[in-house]
Scaffold this motif. Sequence first.
Motif, PDB file in Angstrom:
ATOM      1  N   GLY A  77       0.821  -1.203   0.000  1.00 47.66           N
ATOM      2  CA  GLY A  77       0.000   0.000   0.000  1.00 47.66           C
ATOM      3  C   GLY A  77       0.855   1.253   0.000  1.00 47.66           C
ATOM      4  O   GLY A  77       0.543   2.239  -0.681  1.00 47.66           O
ATOM      5  N   SER A  78       1.967   1.232   0.753  1.00 52.17           N
ATOM      6  CA  SER A  78       2.879   2.381   0.780  1.00 52.17           C
ATOM      7  C   SER A  78       3.535   2.602  -0.573  1.00 52.17           C
ATOM      8  O   SER A  78       3.728   3.749  -0.997  1.00 52.17           O
ATOM      9  N   VAL A  79       3.865   1.521  -1.255  1.00 52.53           N
ATOM     10  CA  VAL A  79       4.444   1.636  -2.595  1.00 52.53           C
ATOM     11  C   VAL A  79       3.453   2.315  -3.537  1.00 52.53           C
ATOM     12  O   VAL A  79       3.819   3.210  -4.320  1.00 52.53           O
ATOM     13  N   ILE A  80       2.196   1.916  -3.466  1.00 53.90           N
ATOM     14  CA  ILE A  80       1.174   2.514  -4.330  1.00 53.90           C
ATOM     15  C   ILE A  80       0.964   3.982  -3.989  1.00 53.90           C
ATOM     16  O   ILE A  80       0.827   4.830  -4.884  1.00 53.90           O
ATOM     17  N   VAL A  81       0.949   4.310  -2.695  1.00 55.38           N
ATOM     18  CA  VAL A  81       0.833   5.716  -2.274  1.00 55.38           C
ATOM     19  C   VAL A  81       2.002   6.531  -2.832  1.00 55.38           C
ATOM     20  O   VAL A  81       1.824   7.643  -3.339  1.00 55.38           O
ATOM     21  N   TYR A  82       3.205   5.968  -2.752  1.00 51.70           N
ATOM     22  CA  TYR A  82       4.384   6.651  -3.286  1.00 51.70           C
ATOM     23  C   TYR A  82       4.260   6.877  -4.796  1.00 51.70           C
ATOM     24  O   TYR A  82       4.556   7.977  -5.299  1.00 51.70           O
ATOM     25  N   LEU A  83       3.827   5.850  -5.521  1.00 53.79           N
ATOM     26  CA  LEU A  83       3.691   5.989  -6.970  1.00 53.79           C
ATOM     27  C   LEU A  83       2.671   7.060  -7.343  1.00 53.79           C
ATOM     28  O   LEU A  83       2.871   7.811  -8.298  1.00 53.79           O
ATOM     29  N   PHE A  84       1.579   7.151  -6.599  1.00 56.61           N
ATOM     30  CA  PHE A  84       0.607   8.216  -6.842  1.00 56.61           C
ATOM     31  C   PHE A  84       1.223   9.580  -6.565  1.00 56.61           C
ATOM     32  O   PHE A  84       0.939  10.552  -7.270  1.00 56.61           O
ATOM     33  N   SER A  85       2.068   9.672  -5.537  1.00 55.34           N
ATOM     34  CA  SER A  85       2.685  10.953  -5.198  1.00 55.34           C
ATOM     35  C   SER A  85       3.650  11.430  -6.278  1.00 55.34           C
ATOM     36  O   SER A  85       3.977  12.621  -6.334  1.00 55.34           O
ATOM     37  N   CYS A  86       4.103  10.509  -7.127  1.00 53.83           N
ATOM     38  CA  CYS A  86       5.059  10.859  -8.184  1.00 53.83           C
ATOM     39  C   CYS A  86       4.377  11.349  -9.465  1.00 53.83           C
ATOM     40  O   CYS A  86       5.065  11.843 -10.368  1.00 53.83           O
ATOM     41  N   ILE A  87       3.062  11.230  -9.547  1.00 48.11           N
ATOM     42  CA  ILE A  87       2.362  11.594 -10.779  1.00 48.11           C
ATOM     43  C   ILE A  87       2.467  13.089 -11.048  1.00 48.11           C
ATOM     44  O   ILE A  87       2.627  13.526 -12.187  1.00 48.11           O
ATOM     45  N   PHE A  88       2.395  13.899  -9.986  1.00 52.75           N
ATOM     46  CA  PHE A  88       2.475  15.347 -10.101  1.00 52.75           C
ATOM     47  C   PHE A  88       3.655  15.858  -9.277  1.00 52.75           C
ATOM     48  O   PHE A  88       4.065  15.209  -8.310  1.00 52.75           O
ATOM     49  N   PRO A  89       4.219  17.019  -9.615  1.00 56.19           N
ATOM     50  CA  PRO A  89       5.304  17.586  -8.804  1.00 56.19           C
ATOM     51  C   PRO A  89       4.890  17.811  -7.354  1.00 56.19           C
ATOM     52  O   PRO A  89       5.690  17.599  -6.434  1.00 56.19           O
ATOM     53  N   ASN A  90       3.660  18.268  -7.153  1.00 54.69           N
ATOM     54  CA  ASN A  90       3.146  18.432  -5.801  1.00 54.69           C
ATOM     55  C   ASN A  90       2.444  17.131  -5.395  1.00 54.69           C
ATOM     56  O   ASN A  90       1.453  16.729  -6.003  1.00 54.69           O
ATOM     57  N   PRO A  91       2.925  16.442  -4.358  1.00 50.92           N
ATOM     58  CA  PRO A  91       2.366  15.128  -4.011  1.00 50.92           C
ATOM     59  C   PRO A  91       0.920  15.181  -3.546  1.00 50.92           C
ATOM     60  O   PRO A  91       0.237  14.157  -3.554  1.00 50.92           O
ATOM     61  N   ILE A  92       0.444  16.360  -3.132  1.00 48.93           N
ATOM     62  CA  ILE A  92      -0.928  16.465  -2.655  1.00 48.93           C
ATOM     63  C   ILE A  92      -1.926  16.155  -3.771  1.00 48.93           C
ATOM     64  O   ILE A  92      -2.999  15.602  -3.527  1.00 48.93           O
ATOM     65  N   TYR A  93      -1.566  16.488  -5.025  1.00 53.31           N
ATOM     66  CA  TYR A  93      -2.441  16.121  -6.139  1.00 53.31           C
ATOM     67  C   TYR A  93      -2.544  14.601  -6.248  1.00 53.31           C
ATOM     68  O   TYR A  93      -3.602  14.061  -6.574  1.00 53.31           O
ATOM     69  N   GLY A  94      -1.442  13.923  -5.977  1.00 52.35           N
ATOM     70  CA  GLY A  94      -1.469  12.462  -5.973  1.00 52.35           C
ATOM     71  C   GLY A  94      -2.356  11.922  -4.869  1.00 52.35           C
ATOM     72  O   GLY A  94      -3.070  10.932  -5.057  1.00 52.35           O
ATOM     73  N   LEU A  95      -2.328  12.580  -3.707  1.00 48.65           N
ATOM     74  CA  LEU A  95      -3.204  12.185  -2.601  1.00 48.65           C
ATOM     75  C   LEU A  95      -4.669  12.315  -2.997  1.00 48.65           C
ATOM     76  O   LEU A  95      -5.478  11.420  -2.743  1.00 48.65           O
ATOM     77  N   LEU A  96      -5.017  13.440  -3.619  1.00 52.69           N
ATOM     78  CA  LEU A  96      -6.404  13.659  -4.022  1.00 52.69           C
ATOM     79  C   LEU A  96      -6.841  12.643  -5.080  1.00 52.69           C
ATOM     80  O   LEU A  96      -7.959  12.121  -5.024  1.00 52.69           O
ATOM     81  N   LEU A  97      -5.957  12.354  -6.025  1.00 51.74           N
ATOM     82  CA  LEU A  97      -6.285  11.377  -7.068  1.00 51.74           C
ATOM     83  C   LEU A  97      -6.438   9.984  -6.464  1.00 51.74           C
ATOM     84  O   LEU A  97      -7.371   9.247  -6.803  1.00 51.74           O
ATOM     85  N   PHE A  98      -5.535   9.618  -5.576  1.00 53.94           N
ATOM     86  CA  PHE A  98      -5.607   8.318  -4.898  1.00 53.94           C
ATOM     87  C   PHE A  98      -6.898   8.202  -4.095  1.00 53.94           C
ATOM     88  O   PHE A  98      -7.580   7.163  -4.127  1.00 53.94           O
ATOM     89  N   SER A  99      -7.261   9.265  -3.392  1.00 46.14           N
ATOM     90  CA  SER A  99      -8.494   9.269  -2.603  1.00 46.14           C
ATOM     91  C   SER A  99      -9.714   9.160  -3.509  1.00 46.14           C
ATOM     92  O   SER A  99     -10.664   8.427  -3.202  1.00 46.14           O
ATOM     93  N   PHE A 100      -9.668   9.897  -4.619  1.00 44.78           N
ATOM     94  CA  PHE A 100     -10.799   9.879  -5.556  1.00 44.78           C
ATOM     95  C   PHE A 100     -11.005   8.482  -6.138  1.00 44.78           C
ATOM     96  O   PHE A 100     -12.123   7.968  -6.164  1.00 44.78           O
ATOM     97  N   ILE A 101      -9.928   7.863  -6.602  1.00 47.38           N
ATOM     98  CA  ILE A 101     -10.042   6.531  -7.202  1.00 47.38           C
ATOM     99  C   ILE A 101     -10.491   5.508  -6.158  1.00 47.38           C
ATOM    100  O   ILE A 101     -11.340   4.644  -6.424  1.00 47.38           O
ATOM    101  N   SER A 102      -9.940   5.603  -4.948  1.00 48.22           N
ATOM    102  CA  SER A 102     -10.337   4.688  -3.874  1.00 48.22           C
ATOM    103  C   SER A 102     -11.826   4.809  -3.585  1.00 48.22           C
ATOM    104  O   SER A 102     -12.538   3.804  -3.455  1.00 48.22           O
ATOM    105  N   ALA A 103     -12.302   6.053  -3.457  1.00 49.62           N
ATOM    106  CA  ALA A 103     -13.720   6.282  -3.167  1.00 49.62           C
ATOM    107  C   ALA A 103     -14.605   5.813  -4.311  1.00 49.62           C
ATOM    108  O   ALA A 103     -15.681   5.238  -4.082  1.00 49.62           O
ATOM    109  N   PHE A 104     -14.153   6.037  -5.536  1.00 48.69           N
ATOM    110  CA  PHE A 104     -14.944   5.627  -6.698  1.00 48.69           C
ATOM    111  C   PHE A 104     -15.068   4.106  -6.748  1.00 48.69           C
ATOM    112  O   PHE A 104     -16.168   3.571  -6.948  1.00 48.69           O
ATOM    113  N   VAL A 105     -13.955   3.405  -6.555  1.00 44.90           N
ATOM    114  CA  VAL A 105     -13.983   1.940  -6.586  1.00 44.90           C
ATOM    115  C   VAL A 105     -14.880   1.408  -5.478  1.00 44.90           C
ATOM    116  O   VAL A 105     -15.702   0.494  -5.690  1.00 44.90           O
TER     117      VAL A 105
END
Length: 499
Positions: A77-105
Motif C-alpha cells: 500500500g505504501s508503494v502505491i501511495v508513493y507511486l501516486f505521489s510521483c504523478i504530479f510535482p506536488n504530491p498532494i495532487y497524488g493524494l487527491l487522485l488516490f483518494s478519488f479513485i479509492s472512493a470511486f472503486v
Amino acid sequence: MHYTQKRCKALYFFAALLAAAVLVLEIEYRGIGDSDFYWHIVLGKEICATHTIPVNDTFSWLSQELDLTETAHSWLGSVIVYLFSCIFPNPIYGLLLFSFISAFVYALFMELAWGKILQDPFENCLFVVLLTAFLPICGRPMNFGLILFAASFFLLNDVYRNPDNKRCWLLPVISLLWANLHGGSLPILFAFNALFVLMSYLPNVNALGLVNEREQQTKKARKYISLLIANVLAGLINPYGYKLYYYFFVTNNEATKKYVTEWQPAYLGNPVVFFCIALLFVIAAAHVKIRVVEFLPIVACLLLTCRYIRIASYLLIVMTPLIFRFVGVMVREQENKMWKNGGRLTMGFTGSAKYWTIAATAVCVAVACIYAPFFAKKPEKTLDKMDSTFVEELKALDAKRLYTSYNDGGFVIYHGMQSFVDSRADLFPADAIDASVQMGLAANTSERALQDNIEKYNFDAILLNRSESKTCIEMMDLLPNWQRAIENDYYIVYRPVSK
C-alpha cells in the motif's frame, strides 16, 4: 417502470462518481488530518529503491538507538501511495487522485453489490454518497483495507444465500492482497469468517423483529470452514508470515490508546456510530424484519467500536446491506400508495432525474478540480508547514537527537531528516509516545516534567508546533539553557545555548 440494464449501469457509474467527488471535496474542506501520507511516501520510495522490505527502522533516531523492529504491514500500500505521489510535482495532487479513485472503486462496488435494490435515482445517489463520505478515505493504505473488507463481506453474505456459488473462492485472493496492502487489519476478515461459521448453525428465528431461515446448514458451515482455512493460508503469503496475524493485537500500547483518537473507544457522538444506532431504531420502529445475518455482524462491530473507534468504518460497511434494503422497502411502499391514489411509479434514471444527476456530478467534479490547487498550497490543509527555507535551516543544524511530536514527525521524515517519535504508533514504546505527546500537546506537562524528558532523551534540538505546543513554548522560553534557533509562522526550533 423498471430500469433497463444500460440505464442501471449509467446510474451506478454516476452515483459512484458523485460519491468520489463529494469525498474529495470533504477532504479539501477539512484537510488531510494527519502526517501518515508523508511517511508512507518515504517508506514506499525506500522499498522501490532497495527492493526490500525494511526491518530495522531508519526513519527515527530513537528506533536505531533502541533497535526497534519495523513491521511494514502495509508495504505494498505504501508503494502505491508513493507511486501516486510521483504523478504530479506536488504530491498532494497524488493524494487527491488516490483518494478519488479509492472512493470511486468503493462506491461503485457497493452500488453493484447492494445499491441496485433502490429503484429511485435520487435515493440511490443520496445514500451512496452518504455511505462513502462517512468513511475515512484519504491518502492512506487503509483505503485498501476498507475496499477489501466490503468485498469480503459481500462474498461471505453470498455464501449464506447460496452456498453452491463458486465466486466465494475469490476470498483467498482477497486475503492475499489484504495481507500485503494493509495486512495489520487482515484478522478482521478471519473474525467475520468465523462469525459466519457460527451463524450457519443458528436455528430458525422469527421473533423480536429478527428472522432467520435455517437452510442447507451443514453445507454452509463446511463452506465457511473451508474458506476460513483457505483465507488464513493465503494470508500467510506476506513478508512476515504468521507474525502478521498477532501484530493486530499488539500494535498499540497504553499510551497510544490514551492519546490517539482512532485507537480509543467510540462514543455515541461519533457521527458514524450515532447514524448506525439511530437507523437501527428507525428500522425497528418501521417494523421491518431484520435478518439475523444482517444483525449479528452489526452487533459484533458495535462491540468492537467500544474498544476502538476505528472499527466504526467497518460498522458502516456491515450496515450498508440493511440500509439499502430498508430504504428500498420504504420507497416501494410509498410508490404503491401513490399508485393506488392515481400517482405514478418512479420512471427511473431517465428524463430530469438523469440530467440532474449528471449535472450534479459534473459540478462536484469541477469544483473539486478547481479548488485542488488552492488546497494543495495551503499548509493549514496539507499540514506540511515546513517551507524550503525552514527545511534548509533545520538540516543545517545537523541535529542528531531532534525532538518531534507524534503529529509532526512524519513531516520531518518526508523532508529527509530523522524523527524522535512520529505517527507510526505501533513502532514506539509507551514512554516515548507519552513524552512526545506531553511536550507536543502540553498534555499533563509541568516545567519539571519537561526538563525530565529533555534530560532522559538528551535532545540536541526541539521542534515545536506553534498552534499545538503553546504551553511548552512558553516553558521553553523560560529555560536558561535553551534558546530559539529557527522559526517560521508555524514552528519554533530550540537549541541548547552551549551548542
